[in-house]
Design a protein around this motif. Structure first.
Motif, PDB file in Angstrom:
ATOM      1  N   UNK A 146     109.998  17.291  26.699  1.00  0.00           N
ATOM      2  CA  UNK A 146     109.853  18.695  27.096  1.00  0.00           C
ATOM      3  C   UNK A 146     109.494  19.559  25.887  1.00  0.00           C
ATOM      4  N   UNK A 147     110.152  19.279  24.768  1.00  0.00           N
ATOM      5  CA  UNK A 147     109.844  20.039  23.549  1.00  0.00           C
ATOM      6  C   UNK A 147     108.404  19.804  23.122  1.00  0.00           C
ATOM      7  N   UNK A 148     107.971  18.538  23.141  1.00  0.00           N
ATOM      8  CA  UNK A 148     106.603  18.240  22.714  1.00  0.00           C
ATOM      9  C   UNK A 148     105.577  18.925  23.608  1.00  0.00           C
ATOM     10  N   UNK A 149     105.808  18.912  24.904  1.00  0.00           N
ATOM     11  CA  UNK A 149     104.860  19.530  25.835  1.00  0.00           C
ATOM     12  C   UNK A 149     104.801  21.047  25.684  1.00  0.00           C
ATOM     13  N   UNK A 150     105.790  21.629  25.015  1.00  0.00           N
ATOM     14  CA  UNK A 150     105.787  23.073  24.784  1.00  0.00           C
ATOM     15  C   UNK A 150     105.165  23.436  23.433  1.00  0.00           C
ATOM     16  N   UNK A 151     104.761  22.419  22.649  1.00  0.00           N
ATOM     17  CA  UNK A 151     104.118  22.671  21.362  1.00  0.00           C
ATOM     18  C   UNK A 151     102.608  22.836  21.558  1.00  0.00           C
ATOM     19  N   UNK A 152     101.929  23.196  20.479  1.00  0.00           N
ATOM     20  CA  UNK A 152     100.473  23.357  20.536  1.00  0.00           C
ATOM     21  C   UNK A 152      99.804  22.049  20.935  1.00  0.00           C
ATOM     22  N   UNK A 153     100.274  20.943  20.352  1.00  0.00           N
ATOM     23  CA  UNK A 153      99.704  19.636  20.689  1.00  0.00           C
ATOM     24  C   UNK A 153      99.924  19.306  22.159  1.00  0.00           C
ATOM     25  N   UNK A 154     101.108  19.662  22.675  1.00  0.00           N
ATOM     26  CA  UNK A 154     101.399  19.416  24.082  1.00  0.00           C
ATOM     27  C   UNK A 154     100.526  20.237  25.004  1.00  0.00           C
ATOM     28  N   UNK A 155     100.280  21.490  24.639  1.00  0.00           N
ATOM     29  CA  UNK A 155      99.402  22.334  25.448  1.00  0.00           C
ATOM     30  C   UNK A 155      97.966  21.795  25.431  1.00  0.00           C
ATOM     31  N   UNK A 156      97.553  21.270  24.297  1.00  0.00           N
ATOM     32  CA  UNK A 156      96.221  20.667  24.212  1.00  0.00           C
ATOM     33  C   UNK A 156      96.121  19.446  25.107  1.00  0.00           C
ATOM     34  N   UNK A 157      97.224  18.713  25.194  1.00  0.00           N
ATOM     35  CA  UNK A 157      97.273  17.541  26.065  1.00  0.00           C
ATOM     36  C   UNK A 157      97.077  17.957  27.519  1.00  0.00           C
ATOM     37  N   UNK A 158      97.782  19.018  27.921  1.00  0.00           N
ATOM     38  CA  UNK A 158      97.646  19.518  29.293  1.00  0.00           C
ATOM     39  C   UNK A 158      96.241  20.059  29.541  1.00  0.00           C
ATOM     40  N   UNK A 159      95.706  20.772  28.554  1.00  0.00           N
ATOM     41  CA  UNK A 159      94.373  21.346  28.705  1.00  0.00           C
ATOM     42  C   UNK A 159      93.311  20.273  28.809  1.00  0.00           C
ATOM     43  N   UNK A 160      93.494  19.175  28.090  1.00  0.00           N
ATOM     44  CA  UNK A 160      92.521  18.076  28.143  1.00  0.00           C
ATOM     45  C   UNK A 160      92.459  17.482  29.542  1.00  0.00           C
ATOM     46  N   UNK A 161      93.607  17.375  30.186  1.00  0.00           N
ATOM     47  CA  UNK A 161      93.620  16.852  31.548  1.00  0.00           C
ATOM     48  C   UNK A 161      93.025  17.817  32.550  1.00  0.00           C
ATOM     49  N   UNK A 162      93.199  19.114  32.308  1.00  0.00           N
ATOM     50  CA  UNK A 162      92.698  20.124  33.239  1.00  0.00           C
ATOM     51  C   UNK A 162      91.218  20.450  33.009  1.00  0.00           C
ATOM     52  N   UNK A 163      90.856  20.649  31.743  1.00  0.00           N
ATOM     53  CA  UNK A 163      89.482  21.064  31.419  1.00  0.00           C
ATOM     54  C   UNK A 163      89.165  20.640  29.984  1.00  0.00           C
ATOM     55  N   UNK A 164      88.649  19.430  29.818  1.00  0.00           N
ATOM     56  CA  UNK A 164      88.396  18.914  28.473  1.00  0.00           C
ATOM     57  C   UNK A 164      87.272  19.674  27.755  1.00  0.00           C
ATOM     58  N   UNK A 165      86.384  20.316  28.516  1.00  0.00           N
ATOM     59  CA  UNK A 165      85.321  21.107  27.886  1.00  0.00           C
ATOM     60  C   UNK A 165      85.904  22.324  27.173  1.00  0.00           C
ATOM     61  N   UNK A 166      86.971  22.895  27.736  1.00  0.00           N
ATOM     62  CA  UNK A 166      87.636  24.022  27.098  1.00  0.00           C
ATOM     63  C   UNK A 166      88.228  23.594  25.759  1.00  0.00           C
ATOM     64  N   UNK A 167      88.812  22.402  25.744  1.00  0.00           N
ATOM     65  CA  UNK A 167      89.411  21.882  24.515  1.00  0.00           C
ATOM     66  C   UNK A 167      88.338  21.692  23.453  1.00  0.00           C
ATOM     67  N   UNK A 168      87.194  21.162  23.865  1.00  0.00           N
ATOM     68  CA  UNK A 168      86.090  20.965  22.927  1.00  0.00           C
ATOM     69  C   UNK A 168      85.595  22.293  22.376  1.00  0.00           C
ATOM     70  N   UNK A 169      85.534  23.308  23.245  1.00  0.00           N
ATOM     71  CA  UNK A 169      85.064  24.621  22.801  1.00  0.00           C
ATOM     72  C   UNK A 169      86.010  25.268  21.795  1.00  0.00           C
ATOM     73  N   UNK A 170      87.264  24.806  21.780  1.00  0.00           N
ATOM     74  CA  UNK A 170      88.242  25.330  20.837  1.00  0.00           C
ATOM     75  C   UNK A 170      88.196  24.594  19.504  1.00  0.00           C
TER      76      UNK A 170
END
Length: 302
Positions: A146-170
């Motif tokens: 739970x702690x990891x998923x609330x970190x920046x890396x964890x949010x990136x993990x969630x974003x990659x599953x939802x919209x990997x193009x957004x992650x690339x744009x960042x």
């Protein structure tokens, strides 16, 4: 009868750690990782060999996690660097790990009957010591995840599953994020295998068969029943799903159903809860207070 419920709870919580790993790949990354069928017995095999050689069981657990991380790294590299589909990458690693597990143990199975594990020897200590130990380990893993998923890396993990193009744009490498996610997933699965080996007092190269089915069934059950309750975090939901799944299997065995029918029972359970989830059947929201004026202060999800 009490012993039946305790055993079901113990096994459900051990598999709950596995399910949290599968949740990362299946629900967050949308990555069907079949390598967990090989990573689960890998964690058990590494732990068994370490314990038999006289190593501290907790240190053996850490080494099993590292072995799981390495297996996840291979799966991720096959997919990201070599362009192999995620499904095929998992199958290739799962197939290779069967031989690796045999090499690690030097034989198909390794007993731990008289070796020191994290659990007390049979007949010694409190009858609830095993359950308490498993509960503590599961809670620790859940809180860390739970702690990891609330970190920046964890949010990136969630974003990659939802919209990997957004992650690339960042400016973040989506491939790197996927590799990290698959590694964490397999590390958790290997940890679950390590605990299960110590719990059942043996490690076997075949004990990972159907692991992915257990994981997916537990996720579907947990999300279907508790996913719409706002106060329950997904990690809690999938752990509860694993417990319910083990209870259902235990009841089937109690009813003297043939063991060869368990896979059919599992399929039926999954179909029922998939139908419930897809049809949008809603269960009572016991924790919902917003329908009443003067709502109670929001409580943090568990």
């Amino acid at each position: 009868m009490l012993d039946f419920w305790i055993k079901a709870l113990e096994q459900g919580l051990i598999y709950g750690i596995l399910v949290m790993g599968v949740y990362i790949t299946y629900s967050i990354l949308d990555f069907p990782d079949l390598s967990v069928d090989g990573t689960f017995p890998l964690g058990a095999a590494v732990t068994a060999v370490c314990i038999v050689s006289g190593m501290n069981p907790y240190l053996a657990m850490i080494i099993s996690i590292l072995a799981g991380l390495a297996a996840g790294l291979v799966t991720g590299l096959l997919h990201v660097k070599l362009g192999i589909t995620n499904l095929l990458s998992g199958i290739l690693v799962m197939t290779g790990l069967y031989s690796v597990n045999l090499i690690v143990m030097g034989k198909p199975n390794t007993p731990l009957l008289n070796d020191k594990t994290i659990f007390p020897q049979s007949g010694t200590g409190s009858p609830y010591t095993v359950l308490i130990t498993i509960i503590i380990l599961t809670i620790i893993v859940k809180l860390i995840l739970d702690w990891y998923l609330s970190t920046k890396s964890g949010y990136m993990l969630k974003a990659t599953g939802d919209n990997d193009q957004l992650v690339t744009s960042l400016g973040v490498s989506k491939g790197k994020v996927k590799i990290i996610g698959v590694m964490i997933s397999n590390g958790l699965v290997a940890l679950s295998g390590s605990i299960m080996a110590q719990y059942s007092k043996f490690a076997d190269a075949q004990m990972g068969v159907g692991t992915i089915v257990i994981g997916l069934a537990s996720i579907i059950i947990g999300i279907s029943l508790f996913g719409r309750i706002r106060k329950v975090k997904p990690t809690t939901a999938v752990i509860l799903g694993a417990v319910i799944y083990r209870v259902a299997i235990g009841i089937a065995l109690k009813l003297n159903m043939p063991s060869e029918n368990l896979k059919l029972i599992t399929a039926i359970i999954v179909i029922i809860f998939l139908a419930i989830n897809n049809k949008g059947i809603r269960f009572k929201r016991f924790f919902r207070k917003d329908k009443v004026k003067g709502t109670m202060p929001k409580k943090e999800a568990i």
